[in-house]
Enzyme design. Structure first.
Site, short mmCIF file in Angstrom:
data_model
loop_
_atom_site.label_atom_id
_atom_site.label_comp_id
_atom_site.label_asym_id
_atom_site.label_seq_id
_atom_site.Cartn_x
_atom_site.Cartn_y
_atom_site.Cartn_z
N HIS A 1 0.84 -1.20 0.00
CA HIS A 1 0.00 0.00 0.00
C HIS A 1 0.87 1.26 0.00
O HIS A 1 1.76 1.39 0.84
CB HIS A 1 -0.89 -0.06 1.26
CG HIS A 1 -1.83 1.09 1.39
ND1 HIS A 1 -1.94 1.83 2.53
CD2 HIS A 1 -2.72 1.60 0.51
CE1 HIS A 1 -2.87 2.75 2.37
NE2 HIS A 1 -3.37 2.65 1.15
N HIS B 1 -0.33 11.15 -2.07
CA HIS B 1 -1.68 10.78 -1.64
C HIS B 1 -2.54 12.00 -1.35
O HIS B 1 -3.68 12.10 -1.80
CB HIS B 1 -1.59 9.90 -0.40
CG HIS B 1 -2.93 9.48 0.14
ND1 HIS B 1 -3.67 10.28 1.00
CD2 HIS B 1 -3.67 8.37 -0.08
CE1 HIS B 1 -4.81 9.66 1.30
NE2 HIS B 1 -4.84 8.51 0.65
O1 G3P Z 1 -6.03 1.70 -3.52
C1 G3P Z 1 -6.30 1.27 -2.22
C2 G3P Z 1 -6.10 2.36 -1.21
O2 G3P Z 1 -4.88 3.00 -1.47
C3 G3P Z 1 -7.22 3.36 -1.22
O3 G3P Z 1 -7.12 4.29 -0.18
O4 G3P Z 1 -6.66 6.52 0.69
O5 G3P Z 1 -4.90 4.80 0.81
O6 G3P Z 1 -5.48 5.82 -1.35
P1 G3P Z 1 -5.98 5.41 -0.01
MG MG Z 2 -4.18 4.66 -2.71
#
Ligand code: G3P
Ligand code: MG
Length: 239
Positions: A9, A51
């Site tokens: 992630h 992000h």
């Molecule tokens: O793509 C999965 C996850 O990354 C979605 O949430 O907020 O971490 O981008 P976020």
């Molecule tokens: Mg993400």
């Protein structure tokens, strides 16, 4: 669509600064086969990995990502907020990240992250860059408009719709965006919703799963993959 089981992630989650090349390298060294990162447009239209819409949390910069050129963004340190050991780590462009993924043989999920009002433009541009990259990749977004634009730009690239809770009209939303898979929050997942998606033949991947027992429960249900910050919980052969 074939997913790696364990997806890093934001490139490396807890073990590396998020959305950086250092994260990709570490994910590769830990034996991870798949990574996810977030792509947003700089003021000059160059997609970069970040992000948040603002720089403060993950970099040494201040202000809005969309208000600065990619050259200005490249000067910020994206390593120090995670740990001093990563000082000097730049905020990368999407092209740099995709090149490194291809070099390392990493499957990449590019999450299209548009600020409000820039959904279609971000979808088009990110898809255009992704279409020029080598390697195995998948586009995803919480924004149906961004995903639709990505489909119009690069129909050949696989796409997944991101949701928190699987909505009652998930079939319609997938059809309008041309998505072939669904990514949903593990926390809000119910067995009924999962079974409906699985029975329709769509892969489902869940974010963000930071405990092994939760991942094992999801895999036992039939979930295809999990996004995790805790790459250290798995051995290379398990990923
Ligand atoms: O793509 C999965 C996850 O990354 C979605 O949430 O907020 O971490 O981008 P976020
Ligand atoms: Mg993400």
């Amino acid at each position: 669509m074939i997913y790696p089981r364990i997806i890093a992630h934001r490139c490396g989650g807890a073990v590396a600064p998020e959305n950086t090349l250092a994260g990709l390298r570490l994910a590769g060294r830990l034996g991870c086969r798949g990574v996810e990162f977030d792509a947003m447009l700089a003021a000059d239209g160059v997609p970069v990995l970040i992000h948040d819409e603002t720089l403060e949390r993950t970099t040494s910069g201040r202000g809005r990502v969309a208000g600065m050129s990619s050259a200005q963004l490249a000067r910020f340190d994206a390593g120090i907020p995670h740990h001093a050991a990563f000082a000097g780590e730049p905020l990368p462009t999407l092209d740099e990240a995709l090149r490194l993924c291809a070099e390392l043989g990493l499957w990449a999920n590019v999450e299209i992250k548009p600020p409000a009002g820039q959904e279609a433009e971000t979808g088009y541009v990110v898809a255009r860059h992704a279409a020029m990259a080598k390697g195995n990749l998948l586009l995803s977004s919480f924004s149906p408009q961004a995903l639709r634009a990505a489909a119009d730009e690069a129909e050949q690239l696989p796409r997944a719709l991101l949701v928190e809770v699987i909505p009652a009209d998930w079939r319609e939303r997938m059809a309008t965006t041309g998505a072939g898979a669904l990514h949903a929050s593990a926390r809000a997942l119910t067995a009924d919703a999962f079974e409906a998606v699985r029975d329709a033949g769509f892969p489902l991947a869940c974010y963000t799963v930071n405990r092994r027992q939760d991942a094992e429960r999801l895999f036992a249900m039939g979930v295809s993959a999990v996004f995790t910050d805790r790459l250290d919980l798995w051995l290379p052969a398990e990923m």
